[in-house]
Design a protein around this motif. Structure first.
Motif, mmCIF file in Angstrom:
data_model
loop_
_atom_site.group_PDB
_atom_site.id
_atom_site.type_symbol
_atom_site.label_atom_id
_atom_site.label_comp_id
_atom_site.label_asym_id
_atom_site.label_seq_id
_atom_site.Cartn_x
_atom_site.Cartn_y
_atom_site.Cartn_z
ATOM 1 N N VAL A 169 -72.195 -78.080 -82.806
ATOM 2 C CA VAL A 169 -72.728 -79.023 -83.786
ATOM 3 C C VAL A 169 -74.201 -79.333 -83.520
ATOM 4 N N ASP A 170 -74.650 -79.153 -82.270
ATOM 5 C CA ASP A 170 -76.068 -79.352 -81.980
ATOM 6 C C ASP A 170 -76.928 -78.295 -82.666
ATOM 7 N N LEU A 171 -76.377 -77.105 -82.874
ATOM 8 C CA LEU A 171 -77.126 -76.034 -83.530
ATOM 9 C C LEU A 171 -77.350 -76.297 -85.010
ATOM 10 N N ILE A 172 -76.401 -76.958 -85.677
ATOM 11 C CA ILE A 172 -76.499 -77.110 -87.125
ATOM 12 C C ILE A 172 -77.065 -78.453 -87.561
ATOM 13 N N ARG A 173 -77.162 -79.402 -86.664
ATOM 14 C CA ARG A 173 -77.653 -80.733 -87.031
ATOM 15 C C ARG A 173 -79.099 -80.647 -87.523
ATOM 16 N N GLY A 174 -79.347 -81.155 -88.722
ATOM 17 C CA GLY A 174 -80.694 -81.166 -89.300
ATOM 18 C C GLY A 174 -81.033 -79.938 -90.121
ATOM 19 N N LEU A 175 -80.165 -78.935 -90.155
ATOM 20 C CA LEU A 175 -80.430 -77.716 -90.915
ATOM 21 C C LEU A 175 -79.960 -77.870 -92.362
ATOM 22 N N PRO A 176 -80.557 -77.109 -93.287
ATOM 23 C CA PRO A 176 -79.990 -77.041 -94.637
ATOM 24 C C PRO A 176 -78.575 -76.478 -94.566
ATOM 25 N N ALA A 177 -77.720 -76.874 -95.490
ATOM 26 C CA ALA A 177 -76.302 -76.543 -95.417
ATOM 27 C C ALA A 177 -76.052 -75.034 -95.449
ATOM 28 N N ASP A 178 -76.757 -74.300 -96.306
ATOM 29 C CA ASP A 178 -76.555 -72.848 -96.384
ATOM 30 C C ASP A 178 -76.987 -72.155 -95.094
ATOM 31 N N LYS A 233 -71.219 -84.525 -107.352
ATOM 32 C CA LYS A 233 -72.030 -83.711 -108.270
ATOM 33 C C LYS A 233 -73.413 -83.416 -107.690
ATOM 34 N N LEU A 234 -73.480 -83.105 -106.402
ATOM 35 C CA LEU A 234 -74.739 -82.786 -105.740
ATOM 36 C C LEU A 234 -74.980 -81.286 -105.780
ATOM 37 N N ASP A 235 -76.248 -80.889 -105.757
ATOM 38 C CA ASP A 235 -76.624 -79.485 -105.779
ATOM 39 C C ASP A 235 -76.546 -78.921 -104.367
ATOM 40 N N ARG A 236 -75.925 -77.753 -104.227
ATOM 41 C CA ARG A 236 -75.715 -77.129 -102.918
ATOM 42 C C ARG A 236 -77.032 -76.825 -102.200
ATOM 43 N N GLU A 237 -78.054 -76.445 -102.945
ATOM 44 C CA GLU A 237 -79.336 -76.068 -102.334
ATOM 45 C C GLU A 237 -80.071 -77.262 -101.725
ATOM 46 N N THR A 238 -79.745 -78.480 -102.159
ATOM 47 C CA THR A 238 -80.446 -79.659 -101.628
ATOM 48 C C THR A 238 -79.723 -80.305 -100.456
ATOM 49 N N LEU A 239 -78.547 -79.807 -100.107
ATOM 50 C CA LEU A 239 -77.758 -80.447 -99.049
ATOM 51 C C LEU A 239 -78.285 -80.096 -97.653
ATOM 52 N N VAL A 240 -78.310 -81.099 -96.787
ATOM 53 C CA VAL A 240 -78.747 -80.969 -95.398
ATOM 54 C C VAL A 240 -77.682 -81.592 -94.508
ATOM 55 N N VAL A 241 -77.426 -80.969 -93.364
ATOM 56 C CA VAL A 241 -76.498 -81.541 -92.386
ATOM 57 C C VAL A 241 -77.250 -82.671 -91.675
ATOM 58 N N SER A 242 -76.985 -83.906 -92.085
ATOM 59 C CA SER A 242 -77.734 -85.028 -91.517
ATOM 60 C C SER A 242 -77.156 -85.469 -90.174
ATOM 61 N N ARG A 243 -75.822 -85.459 -90.063
ATOM 62 C CA ARG A 243 -75.183 -85.839 -88.806
ATOM 63 C C ARG A 243 -73.979 -84.950 -88.581
ATOM 64 N N ALA A 244 -73.690 -84.662 -87.322
ATOM 65 C CA ALA A 244 -72.502 -83.886 -86.956
ATOM 66 C C ALA A 244 -72.146 -84.240 -85.518
ATOM 67 N N TRP A 245 -70.865 -84.509 -85.277
ATOM 68 C CA TRP A 245 -70.438 -84.823 -83.924
ATOM 69 C C TRP A 245 -68.977 -84.439 -83.739
#
Length: 106
Positions: free
Chosen positions: A2-11, A44-56
Motif C-alpha cells: 500500500v506504500d507503493l500506491i499511496r498518492g498515485l492516480p488510480a490507473d 458518478k466520478l470519472d475514472r481518470e480523475t481518481l487518486v489513491v488518497s489513503r491506503a492502509w
C-alpha cells in the motif's frame, strides 16, 4: 504494497500492483478495483480523475488452530488475517475529508 500506491492516480496504481511480484499485490489490487468501481457507480466520478488518497492495512482477527504432534502433544497454529482499506478521491479534492472507502478482509 500500500506504500507503493499511496498518492498515485488510480490507473497507475493498478498497473503498479498488476506487475508487482509480491503476493500481497493481488488482494490489494482487488480492493483498489472495487473502490474505483464504487466511486464510478455510486458517486458518478470519472475514472481518470481518481487518486489513491489513503491506503492502509490493519490487523484482523486471528484464527487459532491446533496441529497434532507426536507423543500426544499439540502445537498451536495462528492463521493471521488483515483488513485492507483503500480510499480514492477525485484529483482536485484529494486530501479532503469526504472520501470513498472500500474495505476488504483477507
Amino acid at each position: 504494497m500500500v506504500d507503493l500506491i499511496r498518492g498515485l492516480p488510480a490507473d497507475e496504481a493498478q498497473a503498479v500492483l498488476r506487475f508487482a511480484p509480491q503476493a500481497a499485490s493481488e488482494p490489494v489490487g482487488k480492493v483498489l478495483a472495487s473502490a474505483i468501481a464504487n466511486a464510478e457507480h455510486n458517486d458518478k466520478l470519472d475514472r481518470e480523475t481518481l487518486v489513491v488518497s489513503r491506503a492502509w492495512v490493519d490487523e484482523g482477527p486471528t484464527l487459532k488452530r491446533i496441529r497434532p504432534r507426536g507423543f500426544g502433544r499439540a502445537f498451536r497454529v495462528t492463521k493471521r488475517t488483515s483488513h485492507i482499506t483503500v480510499v480514492v478521491e477525485p484529483r482536485e479534492t484529494a486530501g479532503a475529508s469526504s472520501a470513498k472507502t472500500k474495505e476488504g478482509a483477507r
